[in-house]
Design an enzyme around this catalytic site. Sequence first.
Site, PDB file in Angstrom:
ATOM      1  N   CYS A  39       0.838  -1.207   0.000  1.00 56.62           N
ATOM      2  CA  CYS A  39       0.000   0.000   0.000  1.00 56.62           C
ATOM      3  C   CYS A  39       0.868   1.251   0.000  1.00 56.62           C
ATOM      4  CB  CYS A  39      -0.907   0.032   1.239  1.00 56.62           C
ATOM      5  SG  CYS A  39      -2.018  -1.381   1.342  1.00 56.62           S
ATOM      6  N   ASP A  73     -20.364  12.445 -15.507  1.00 56.01           N
ATOM      7  CA  ASP A  73     -21.804  12.215 -15.289  1.00 56.01           C
ATOM      8  C   ASP A  73     -22.078  11.371 -14.040  1.00 56.01           C
ATOM      9  OD1 ASP A  73     -20.804   9.792 -16.099  1.00 56.01           O
ATOM     10  OD2 ASP A  73     -22.137   9.529 -17.814  1.00 56.01           O
TER      11      ASP A  73
HETATM   12  C1  BEZ Z   1       0.563  -4.665   1.765  1.00 56.33           C
HETATM   13  O1  BEZ Z   1       0.096  -3.560   1.450  1.00 56.33           O
HETATM   14  O2  BEZ Z   1       1.771  -4.889   1.735  1.00 56.33           O
HETATM   15  C2  BEZ Z   1      -0.356  -5.769   2.193  1.00 56.33           C
HETATM   16  C3  BEZ Z   1      -1.521  -5.469   2.874  1.00 56.33           C
HETATM   17  C4  BEZ Z   1      -2.335  -6.534   3.285  1.00 56.33           C
HETATM   18  C5  BEZ Z   1      -1.989  -7.836   2.980  1.00 56.33           C
HETATM   19  C6  BEZ Z   1      -0.844  -8.099   2.254  1.00 56.33           C
HETATM   20  C7  BEZ Z   1      -0.004  -7.060   1.864  1.00 56.33           C
END
Ligand code: BEZ
Length: 223
Positions: free
Chosen positions: A45, A137
């Site tokens: 993330c 829209d």
């Molecule tokens: C990650 O962002 O590294 C991750 C998040 C949840 C599960 C596995 C990886």
Amino acid sequence: MGINLGNVFPNFKCSTTEGEMDFYNYIEGSWAILFSHPADYTPVCTTELGHAASNYHEFEKRGVKLMGLSVDPVDSHNGWIKDIQAICTMPNAGKFPFPLAAGSRKLVSDLGMLDPDEVDGSGMPLTARCVFIIGPDKRLKLSLLYPATTGRNFKEIYRVIDSLQLTASKKVATPANWESGEKCMVVPSLSDEQAKQLFPKGFETTPVPSQKSYIRYTPDPSV
Ligand code: BEZ
């Protein structure tokens, strides 16, 4: 519940890193992307949010408003943003360029964003890696759904925005692996006569054994 292509994307109100927001007010009249990540302070993330923030100009130049979302609270988002800012080059003198929303479980469940296989410490499902691309829209134009263990390819996201924006105004479709500026395909609903009128640069029909004239290439009409 989930949302199908062409549905009006539902409005919601949410706490975000930029304060309380009404989604419709935020996206009003623009192309927009609502995208979710499983959890703050997780490695994949961090690479995704870092990429989106560092490359925010790619969204700006396409007129796309961005909002990130997970079920983590705003305090957690704000703490995590400091890590992202420390390891990624940020535009705008380091300011994080788009809001991160703290979605309720009801909201993310209603939007079909939960990943049943990816749970938090108390066994509650986390959000998957969803990308919802919404048109001016307010209708859903494209969605991607990735599991937590597979980070998204942002080049593909820029590519599909280019295709969506082009095909919203021109009667073309974009072939496999198309990139902006490359040859497009005349949509099947147009006759050859109509295509001649619409595409002054012309089109080429690829001969095939069926002798059906359905593979018709034309230059990208936006260049
Ligand atoms: C990650 O962002 O590294 C991750 C998040 C949840 C599960 C596995 C990886």
